[in-house]
Motif scaffolding. Structure first.
Motif, PDB file in Angstrom:
ATOM      1  N   UNK A 121     -56.873  -2.599 -55.360  1.00 42.89           N
ATOM      2  CA  UNK A 121     -56.812  -1.144 -55.306  1.00 42.89           C
ATOM      3  C   UNK A 121     -56.872  -0.585 -56.726  1.00 42.89           C
ATOM      4  N   UNK A 122     -57.410   0.616 -56.895  1.00 39.00           N
ATOM      5  CA  UNK A 122     -57.476   1.204 -58.244  1.00 39.00           C
ATOM      6  C   UNK A 122     -56.086   1.402 -58.828  1.00 39.00           C
ATOM      7  N   UNK A 123     -55.980   1.169 -60.115  1.00 41.05           N
ATOM      8  CA  UNK A 123     -54.701   1.329 -60.807  1.00 41.05           C
ATOM      9  C   UNK A 123     -54.498   2.797 -61.158  1.00 41.05           C
ATOM     10  N   UNK A 124     -53.322   3.313 -60.786  1.00 42.86           N
ATOM     11  CA  UNK A 124     -52.986   4.716 -61.020  1.00 42.86           C
ATOM     12  C   UNK A 124     -51.714   4.783 -61.854  1.00 42.86           C
ATOM     13  N   UNK A 125     -51.723   5.666 -62.847  1.00 40.67           N
ATOM     14  CA  UNK A 125     -50.524   5.876 -63.644  1.00 40.67           C
ATOM     15  C   UNK A 125     -50.450   4.996 -64.878  1.00 40.67           C
ATOM     16  N   UNK A 126     -49.451   5.224 -65.711  1.00 46.53           N
ATOM     17  CA  UNK A 126     -49.281   4.462 -66.946  1.00 46.53           C
ATOM     18  C   UNK A 126     -48.641   3.102 -66.665  1.00 46.53           C
ATOM     19  N   UNK A 127     -48.691   2.227 -67.642  1.00 50.06           N
ATOM     20  CA  UNK A 127     -48.055   0.921 -67.513  1.00 50.06           C
ATOM     21  C   UNK A 127     -46.550   1.109 -67.388  1.00 50.06           C
ATOM     22  N   UNK A 128     -45.964   0.465 -66.398  1.00 44.55           N
ATOM     23  CA  UNK A 128     -44.530   0.583 -66.179  1.00 44.55           C
ATOM     24  C   UNK A 128     -44.168   0.183 -64.759  1.00 44.55           C
ATOM     25  N   UNK A 129     -42.977  -0.369 -64.565  1.00 43.55           N
ATOM     26  CA  UNK A 129     -42.540  -0.812 -63.246  1.00 43.55           C
ATOM     27  C   UNK A 129     -41.657   0.233 -62.584  1.00 43.55           C
ATOM     28  N   UNK A 130     -41.610   0.160 -61.256  1.00 40.19           N
ATOM     29  CA  UNK A 130     -40.736   1.040 -60.487  1.00 40.19           C
ATOM     30  C   UNK A 130     -39.327   0.449 -60.445  1.00 40.19           C
ATOM     31  N   UNK A 131     -38.435   1.072 -61.170  1.00 40.43           N
ATOM     32  CA  UNK A 131     -37.051   0.615 -61.242  1.00 40.43           C
ATOM     33  C   UNK A 131     -36.203   1.380 -60.228  1.00 40.43           C
ATOM     34  N   UNK A 132     -34.948   0.982 -60.111  1.00 37.22           N
ATOM     35  CA  UNK A 132     -34.025   1.653 -59.217  1.00 37.22           C
ATOM     36  C   UNK A 132     -33.878   3.129 -59.571  1.00 37.22           C
ATOM     37  N   UNK A 133     -33.730   3.415 -60.852  1.00 39.43           N
ATOM     38  CA  UNK A 133     -33.536   4.809 -61.278  1.00 39.43           C
ATOM     39  C   UNK A 133     -34.783   5.649 -61.019  1.00 39.43           C
ATOM     40  N   UNK A 134     -35.954   5.050 -61.176  1.00 43.19           N
ATOM     41  CA  UNK A 134     -37.195   5.796 -60.940  1.00 43.19           C
ATOM     42  C   UNK A 134     -37.379   6.113 -59.461  1.00 43.19           C
ATOM     43  N   UNK A 135     -36.977   5.188 -58.592  1.00 41.94           N
ATOM     44  CA  UNK A 135     -37.061   5.458 -57.158  1.00 41.94           C
ATOM     45  C   UNK A 135     -36.109   6.583 -56.763  1.00 41.94           C
ATOM     46  N   UNK A 136     -34.939   6.628 -57.380  1.00 44.27           N
ATOM     47  CA  UNK A 136     -33.992   7.705 -57.092  1.00 44.27           C
ATOM     48  C   UNK A 136     -34.554   9.040 -57.560  1.00 44.27           C
ATOM     49  N   UNK A 137     -35.175   9.048 -58.745  1.00 43.31           N
ATOM     50  CA  UNK A 137     -35.773  10.284 -59.231  1.00 43.31           C
ATOM     51  C   UNK A 137     -36.977  10.687 -58.385  1.00 43.31           C
ATOM     52  N   UNK A 138     -37.666   9.697 -57.817  1.00 47.63           N
ATOM     53  CA  UNK A 138     -38.785   9.997 -56.928  1.00 47.63           C
ATOM     54  C   UNK A 138     -38.291  10.773 -55.710  1.00 47.63           C
ATOM     55  N   UNK A 139     -37.153  10.376 -55.156  1.00 49.56           N
ATOM     56  CA  UNK A 139     -36.589  11.092 -54.021  1.00 49.56           C
ATOM     57  C   UNK A 139     -36.284  12.540 -54.359  1.00 49.56           C
ATOM     58  N   UNK A 140     -35.704  12.754 -55.540  1.00 52.23           N
ATOM     59  CA  UNK A 140     -35.406  14.121 -55.984  1.00 52.23           C
ATOM     60  C   UNK A 140     -36.687  14.909 -56.190  1.00 52.23           C
TER      61      UNK A 140
END
Length: 316
Positions: free
Chosen positions: A272-291
């Motif tokens: 699949x095409x790569x979207x976004x900058x280099x970086x992993x989805x961490x616990x804190x990022x998933x929480x901010x995604x919900x917000x």
């Protein structure tokens, strides 16, 4: 149900019910019955020698006409019609359930319950998650959560305020058809092609509203909205779907984590095409995604409701 109720009160009440009660698990969901009907039609067509492509197209037209007419008749029932319309509007939104499922899966990952999280995420995505590690599971969760902001909330809310509960459920019918039939494999590439195309057309405007509302919400939340603005259009255009890339690209750039790459569907590995900058989805990022999702959804709802209310008032 008069026009003023459809334009303003029903969408507002439906949104509040969805946020506070999630989906109507206490009552048989209309999508369940819709799915049963679509499954029956699929099996019936395959038991005949009729053209899958033609019958798939006729299925789209036929089911949408039936849904539109039935709901219009139900809404015309004095007094009860208002309650039916409200229930259908509430049942057609999936923001509360989407946020709840995201939090649940993310919590399981945080607790180290990888297999339980894998089982939960497998029910949310169409891809194979059996071989994904924790980072891969977090990314899969972020992808499906962001993409479904449009499919599960903004698009149905858009059609709710534009065409009332009947219009909303015509969209939901086509969206459900796309999720069941819209695969480009041997079984569905012909039968589901009209459903997939219809879904692309109907979701075109809502997907772009979703992307830009996420950008606006990102600015309020002090996320990296400037870099997102610079990259949103380019990355949104990378996906095979003309619509899925908008919320995915907005989420990826706002939260600084990548989406896309290798994925397995029905035993076949694709890139699949790569979207976004280099970086992993961490616990804190998933929480901010919900917000981010919550802010974006509420802002989209306010914008759409006020806009179409003003149009209705100007035409009085």
């Amino acid at each position: 149900m008069d026009n003023s109720t459809v334009v303003f009160l029903v969408p507002v009440i439906a949104l509040l019910l969805d946020l506070f009660l999630n989906g109507p698990s206490w009552f048989p969901h209309p999508v369940r019955f819709l799915g049963m009907g679509l499954d029956w039609y699929d099996k019936w067509v395959r038991s005949t020698s009729l053209s899958p492509k033609i019958m798939g197209g006729l299925g789209v037209i036929g089911f949408c006409l039936v849904i539109w007419c039935v709901i219009k008749m139900l809404l015309a029932i004095p007094l009860i019609g208002v309650l039916i319309g409200l229930y259908l509007a509430y049942a057609g939104l999936a923001l509360g359930a989407l946020l709840s499922e995201c939090r649940n899966a993310a919590s399981l990952l945080d607790q180290g319950k990888i297999e339980a999280a894998r089982t939960t995420i497998a029910m949310l995505v169409s891809r194979d998650v059996a071989d994904l590690d924790e980072a891969g599971l977090r990314k899969a969760l972020a992808e499906t959560t962001s993409e479904n902001l449009n499919d599960g909330f903004v698009a149905p809310f858009f059609y709710l305020v534009v065409a009332g509960p009947a219009g909303m459920w015509v969209y939901k019918t086509i969206s459900t058809m796309d999720s069941m039939w819209g695969y480009k494999n041997e079984q569905y590439k012909e039968f589901g092609c009209f459903a997939a195309k219809a879904d692309d057309i109907l979701a075109f405007i809502p997907a772009r509203i979703t992307g830009f509302m996420m950008l606006a919400a990102g600015r309020i939340l002090k996320l990296d909205w400037e870099r997102t603005y610079e990259n949103l259009l380019d990355d949104a255009a990378k996906t095979e779907s003309p619509n899925a890339g908008w919320p995915m690209a907005a989420a990826a750039w706002l939260l600084g984590a990548q989406m896309g790459g290798k994925a397995t569907y029905f035993g076949e590995e694709i890139e699949k095409p790569v979207i976004g900058p280099v970086g992993e989805w961490t616990s804190s990022k998933l929480k901010r995604l919900g917000t981010l999702m919550l802010y974006s959804a509420i802002m989209s709802a306010i914008l759409l409701d006020i806009y179409f209310l003003l149009i209705w008032i100007s035409e009085m």
